[in-house]
Design an enzyme around this catalytic site. Structure first.
Site, PDB file in Angstrom:
ATOM      1  CG  HIS A 194      36.638  38.633  40.476  1.00 29.18           C
ATOM      2  ND1 HIS A 194      36.469  38.392  39.127  1.00 29.18           N
ATOM      3  CD2 HIS A 194      37.779  39.356  40.581  1.00 29.18           C
ATOM      4  CE1 HIS A 194      37.456  38.951  38.447  1.00 29.18           C
ATOM      5  NE2 HIS A 194      38.270  39.533  39.307  1.00 29.18           N
ATOM      6  CE  LYS A 205      41.728  46.776  31.567  1.00 26.51           C
ATOM      7  NZ  LYS A 205      41.854  46.788  33.019  1.00 26.51           N
ATOM      8  NE  ARG A 244      44.989  37.387  40.815  1.00 25.64           N
ATOM      9  CZ  ARG A 244      44.568  37.949  39.692  1.00 25.64           C
ATOM     10  NH1 ARG A 244      43.979  37.216  38.779  1.00 25.64           N
ATOM     11  NH2 ARG A 244      44.755  39.218  39.470  1.00 25.64           N
ATOM     12  CB  SER A 289      39.103  38.449  34.140  1.00 23.27           C
ATOM     13  OG  SER A 289      38.361  38.624  35.316  1.00 23.27           O
TER      14      SER A 289
HETATM   15  P1  ADP Z   1      41.672  44.923  37.871  1.00 24.44           P
HETATM   16  O1  ADP Z   1      41.647  45.161  36.390  1.00 24.44           O
HETATM   17  O2  ADP Z   1      41.342  46.133  38.671  1.00 24.44           O
HETATM   18  O3  ADP Z   1      42.875  44.193  38.399  1.00 24.44           O
HETATM   19  P2  ADP Z   1      40.223  42.449  38.129  1.00 24.44           P
HETATM   20  O4  ADP Z   1      38.802  42.264  37.718  1.00 24.44           O
HETATM   21  O5  ADP Z   1      41.242  41.697  37.350  1.00 24.44           O
HETATM   22  O6  ADP Z   1      40.404  44.002  38.093  1.00 24.44           O
HETATM   23  O7  ADP Z   1      40.398  42.078  39.655  1.00 24.44           O
HETATM   24  C1  ADP Z   1      39.696  42.734  40.682  1.00 24.44           C
HETATM   25  C2  ADP Z   1      40.284  42.316  42.030  1.00 24.44           C
HETATM   26  O8  ADP Z   1      40.075  40.933  42.232  1.00 24.44           O
HETATM   27  C3  ADP Z   1      41.790  42.523  42.147  1.00 24.44           C
HETATM   28  O9  ADP Z   1      42.078  42.903  43.485  1.00 24.44           O
HETATM   29  C4  ADP Z   1      42.361  41.168  41.867  1.00 24.44           C
HETATM   30  O10 ADP Z   1      43.621  40.984  42.485  1.00 24.44           O
HETATM   31  C5  ADP Z   1      41.299  40.293  42.524  1.00 24.44           C
HETATM   32  N1  ADP Z   1      41.280  38.951  41.968  1.00 24.44           N
HETATM   33  C6  ADP Z   1      41.141  38.577  40.685  1.00 24.44           C
HETATM   34  N2  ADP Z   1      41.171  37.240  40.554  1.00 24.44           N
HETATM   35  C7  ADP Z   1      41.339  36.741  41.797  1.00 24.44           C
HETATM   36  C8  ADP Z   1      41.489  35.412  42.349  1.00 24.44           C
HETATM   37  N3  ADP Z   1      41.477  34.331  41.561  1.00 24.44           N
HETATM   38  N4  ADP Z   1      41.650  35.304  43.692  1.00 24.44           N
HETATM   39  C9  ADP Z   1      41.687  36.408  44.465  1.00 24.44           C
HETATM   40  N5  ADP Z   1      41.579  37.671  44.028  1.00 24.44           N
HETATM   41  C10 ADP Z   1      41.408  37.845  42.715  1.00 24.44           C
END
Ligand code: ADP
Length: 156
Positions: free
Chosen positions: A22, A46, A95, A132
């Site tokens: 992130h 959630k 990703r 995450s």
């Molecule tokens: P959501 O539940 O909305 O997917 P996340 O917290 O999992 O929320 O992710 C928020 C954003 O960050 C999303 O666009 C996700 O694709 C991006 N993201 C998460 N991990 C990575 C990573 N390792 N590299 C690039 N982008 C990421």
């Protein structure tokens, strides 16, 4: 058409927890926008490992010294949150092909409903397997996850 409006993006997500993946997207998004609001989505139905206050606090501390980044929790629809923040852009990270399909559908819908454009950045390859959910899984087995969590020294 050029105007003087600040270019504001929201970076919405669950951030349960906020990882170096992130942080990489925020860092690389910063040159594109005047301001990024990291939006911690709060969805009562959630189950999350960390409460929304903790998630907001974790991220606020990380960016305490960067005035171009702010952090807010939100419960409404992402495009409504964007409008409240006066944002014309939604920043997201990609990703994988799986992310792509999901992001395309939401971005298309958001654009149609609000005119807000989604800006997608490809993950840096070294972060492509960090999520995450993997970090939460490791935490549940009492593993050290510090390598996946950003610190104030390595976010910008
Ligand atoms: P959501 O539940 O909305 O997917 P996340 O917290 O999992 O929320 O992710 C928020 C954003 O960050 C999303 O666009 C996700 O694709 C991006 N993201 C998460 N991990 C990575 C990573 N390792 N590299 C690039 N982008 C990421």
């Amino acid at each position: 058409m050029a105007d003087n409006k600040p270019r504001i993006a929201i970076f919405p997500g669950s951030f349960d927890p906020f990882t170096i993946g992130h942080a990489s997207i925020v860092k690389r998004g910063l040159p594109l926008f005047d301001h990024i609001v990291i939006g911690v989505g709060v969805n009562e139905s959630k189950r999350t490992l960390y409460g929304s206050d903790d998630r907001v606090e974790q991220i606020r501390q990380l960016y305490a010294y960067e005035p171009r980044i702010s952090v807010e929790a939100y419960t409404d629809l992402t495009i409504d949150f964007a409008k409240r923040m006066s944002a014309s852009f939604i920043l997201r990270g990609l990703r994988s092909v799986k992310d792509f399909e999901y992001e395309r559908d939401i971005a298309t819908m958001n654009q149609r409903l609000s005119g807000i454009e989604t800006v997608l950045l490809f993950t840096e390859p070294e972060y492509s397997s960090i999520s995450s959910s993997v970090v939460r899984e490791l935490i549940s087995y009492d593993k050290d996850v510090s390598a996946f969590l950003p610190t104030q020294d390595n976010i910008l």
